[in-house]
Design a protein around this motif. Sequence first.
Motif, PDB file in Angstrom:
ATOM      1  N   THR A 258     -35.353  -5.581  -3.746  1.00 39.96           N
ATOM      2  CA  THR A 258     -36.996  -6.744  -4.414  1.00 39.96           C
ATOM      3  C   THR A 258     -36.820  -6.715  -2.577  1.00 39.96           C
ATOM      4  N   ALA A 259     -38.400  -6.567  -2.406  1.00 42.90           N
ATOM      5  CA  ALA A 259     -39.011  -7.670  -0.590  1.00 42.90           C
ATOM      6  C   ALA A 259     -40.286  -8.168  -1.568  1.00 42.90           C
ATOM      7  N   GLY A 260     -40.291  -8.406  -0.403  1.00 40.72           N
ATOM      8  CA  GLY A 260     -42.062  -9.221  -0.487  1.00 40.72           C
ATOM      9  C   GLY A 260     -42.388 -10.171   0.917  1.00 40.72           C
ATOM     10  N   LEU A 261     -43.032 -11.178   0.551  1.00 38.07           N
ATOM     11  CA  LEU A 261     -43.786 -11.432   1.343  1.00 38.07           C
ATOM     12  C   LEU A 261     -42.867 -12.159   3.072  1.00 38.07           C
ATOM     13  N   ASP A 262     -41.742 -12.660   1.840  1.00 33.86           N
ATOM     14  CA  ASP A 262     -40.664 -12.740   3.263  1.00 33.86           C
ATOM     15  C   ASP A 262     -39.890 -12.289   4.406  1.00 33.86           C
ATOM     16  N   MET A 263     -40.083 -11.034   4.425  1.00 34.57           N
ATOM     17  CA  MET A 263     -39.802  -9.874   5.195  1.00 34.57           C
ATOM     18  C   MET A 263     -38.660  -9.715   5.112  1.00 34.57           C
ATOM     19  N   LYS A 264     -37.681  -9.753   3.909  1.00 29.43           N
ATOM     20  CA  LYS A 264     -36.627  -9.262   3.422  1.00 29.43           C
ATOM     21  C   LYS A 264     -36.364  -8.766   2.084  1.00 29.43           C
ATOM     22  N   LEU A 265     -35.649  -7.741   2.919  1.00 32.39           N
ATOM     23  CA  LEU A 265     -35.161  -6.516   1.300  1.00 32.39           C
ATOM     24  C   LEU A 265     -33.719  -6.745   1.393  1.00 32.39           C
ATOM     25  N   LYS A 266     -33.552  -7.024  -0.235  1.00 31.79           N
ATOM     26  CA  LYS A 266     -32.365  -7.606  -0.830  1.00 31.79           C
ATOM     27  C   LYS A 266     -31.668  -6.876  -1.412  1.00 31.79           C
ATOM     28  N   LEU A 267     -30.572  -6.084  -1.703  1.00 26.76           N
ATOM     29  CA  LEU A 267     -30.158  -5.173  -2.838  1.00 26.76           C
ATOM     30  C   LEU A 267     -28.711  -6.116  -3.660  1.00 26.76           C
ATOM     31  N   SER A 280     -33.137  -7.802   7.074  1.00 28.20           N
ATOM     32  CA  SER A 280     -34.423  -8.309   7.561  1.00 28.20           C
ATOM     33  C   SER A 280     -35.290  -7.144   8.152  1.00 28.20           C
ATOM     34  N   CYS A 281     -36.534  -6.638   7.744  1.00 25.38           N
ATOM     35  CA  CYS A 281     -37.728  -6.516   8.106  1.00 25.38           C
ATOM     36  C   CYS A 281     -38.833  -6.713   9.134  1.00 25.38           C
ATOM     37  N   SER A 282     -38.469  -8.489   9.894  1.00 27.34           N
ATOM     38  CA  SER A 282     -39.467  -8.757  10.695  1.00 27.34           C
ATOM     39  C   SER A 282     -38.836  -8.330  11.491  1.00 27.34           C
ATOM     40  N   THR A 283     -40.186  -8.266  12.619  1.00 32.12           N
ATOM     41  CA  THR A 283     -39.680  -8.527  13.894  1.00 32.12           C
ATOM     42  C   THR A 283     -40.347  -9.355  14.965  1.00 32.12           C
ATOM     43  N   LYS A 284     -40.529 -10.120  14.707  1.00 34.10           N
ATOM     44  CA  LYS A 284     -41.015 -11.348  15.051  1.00 34.10           C
ATOM     45  C   LYS A 284     -39.779 -12.441  15.327  1.00 34.10           C
ATOM     46  N   SER A 285     -39.295 -13.832  15.438  1.00 33.26           N
ATOM     47  CA  SER A 285     -39.119 -14.838  15.634  1.00 33.26           C
ATOM     48  C   SER A 285     -39.184 -15.762  14.653  1.00 33.26           C
ATOM     49  N   GLU A 286     -38.207 -16.739  14.158  1.00 33.67           N
ATOM     50  CA  GLU A 286     -38.730 -17.511  13.001  1.00 33.67           C
ATOM     51  C   GLU A 286     -39.942 -18.589  13.446  1.00 33.67           C
ATOM     52  N   SER A 287     -39.785 -18.848  15.057  1.00 35.72           N
ATOM     53  CA  SER A 287     -41.121 -19.481  15.822  1.00 35.72           C
ATOM     54  C   SER A 287     -42.566 -18.818  15.396  1.00 35.72           C
ATOM     55  N   ALA A 312     -35.886   3.166   1.838  1.00 35.20           N
ATOM     56  CA  ALA A 312     -36.542   3.069   2.587  1.00 35.20           C
ATOM     57  C   ALA A 312     -37.658   1.594   2.229  1.00 35.20           C
ATOM     58  N   CYS A 313     -38.084   1.393   2.756  1.00 37.46           N
ATOM     59  CA  CYS A 313     -39.746  -0.033   3.228  1.00 37.46           C
ATOM     60  C   CYS A 313     -40.553   0.283   4.047  1.00 37.46           C
ATOM     61  N   VAL A 314     -41.808  -0.667   3.310  1.00 35.87           N
ATOM     62  CA  VAL A 314     -42.958  -0.214   4.661  1.00 35.87           C
ATOM     63  C   VAL A 314     -43.625  -1.427   4.646  1.00 35.87           C
ATOM     64  N   THR A 315     -44.313  -1.641   5.839  1.00 35.93           N
ATOM     65  CA  THR A 315     -45.151  -3.192   5.585  1.00 35.93           C
ATOM     66  C   THR A 315     -46.778  -2.982   5.702  1.00 35.93           C
ATOM     67  N   LEU A 316     -46.672  -4.106   5.601  1.00 33.47           N
ATOM     68  CA  LEU A 316     -48.504  -4.444   6.304  1.00 33.47           C
ATOM     69  C   LEU A 316     -49.011  -4.143   7.302  1.00 33.47           C
ATOM     70  N   SER A 317     -48.003  -4.355   8.413  1.00 36.96           N
ATOM     71  CA  SER A 317     -48.397  -3.979   9.599  1.00 36.96           C
ATOM     72  C   SER A 317     -48.295  -2.619  10.262  1.00 36.96           C
TER      73      SER A 317
END
Length: 409
Positions: A258-267, A280-287, A312-317
């Motif tokens: 499962t995955a979505g807006l929080d940029m987390k891929l969970k198994l 985590s598929c985010s390249t940004k810090s929490e701040s 595999a997962c793909v992002t909007l960015s």
Amino acid sequence: MTEKSERTDPIEDENEIEQEEVEIVEQDFDEEPEDELIQDMVEVDIDDLIEDLEADENTRDDSIESIDKHDGAVFCIDSFKNFFATGGEDDLAYVFSYDQQSNNIHELIKTDKFKDSVTNVKFSNDGKYIAISDMSGLIRVYALENKSLHWTHDLDSDIESLDWHPSCNVLFCSTSDGYFYMFKFSTDEIRVMYSGDDAGLGCFRILKDGKRAVTVYNNGNIRFWDMKSGQTVHNLLQAHQGDILTIDLSPDGNLLATAGLDMKLKLINTNNYKIVCELSCSTKSESDEETMDEDRDSIESVSFCKSLPLIACVTLSGKIFVWDINTHVLRSQFDNNMIGYSKVVWNSQEKIYVSTLDGSLQEFDGRNLELSKTYKGHRAEILDFCLNEHSTIIYSASNDNFAKIFHLN
């Protein structure tokens, strides 16, 4: 004995230096050059050259066939053997047959107008039926054998997803107001499953045992259902922070991604319902994420490999991540320079196909994300695509009002 003549150094002897006048020539840059080669040279504007090259790239079309039946965006596409179906903004759906050897396309079904845009087309797993739904909640099922309308139902509610049971002709759909429906044609039974938490239901899957289903919601909740009783067997509340946009099942059915807006891929283990890992598929810090909500990224699509323990997962960015599902380690990553992705699919081997928001399709080696080919032809973002059963054809649907057929090398 003759005397040796005295030799003088010509450099030292000023008399030996021949005086010459030096003429200084001033060049007039306003005069035309006399050299014929220079005269034949043509001035080249680099900006114009770049524009010409970009224009050539924009007119490139790698597709074998283009289908222009729709008067508006083509929202969805699906295939079964030599059949494919499309649905669009013009409230219509079409079913075609396609012969890859001769490239002949035959229109089999053109539906009557739906009440709203057609957003789901789905062949049954035995290929006997095609289910079609629009945004308003109208569902129609056509029989391919006689090309006739077999069944219809109007939910009068926005339908998000539509799919068939993997082993029988039972139809399911999810709605934006949180309801999950099951339709049995043989008995005219309609079963309704409702979460009760007033959240939109996006994706769902029928689990491998054929007896349970999983639904995901825009509030981050995940629910597992017993389809015979219509009761919830397990809840994962706020498994994600925000909308869950995409899910997939592993080939053996034991893992749900499962995955979505929080940029987390969970198994998630589908047997004991426990979260196995969070990637985590985010390249940004929490701040950064807190201060840049307007640029917030999302995971748009996930897909399990059919032959290797990879996902595999793909992002909007415009990023692709491939993870090892055994070690939970990032295997490889690709950055598409801010050109977003909309969908990812593995073929029957180790190749990955992705669709982009600039209208192209990309093929990668899924083991190392080496880009092997780019297929161009669409003039706007690709909204949906699918592979045929032998992974030799891509059928694509786009916001440019076209569906296209690409042959894969």
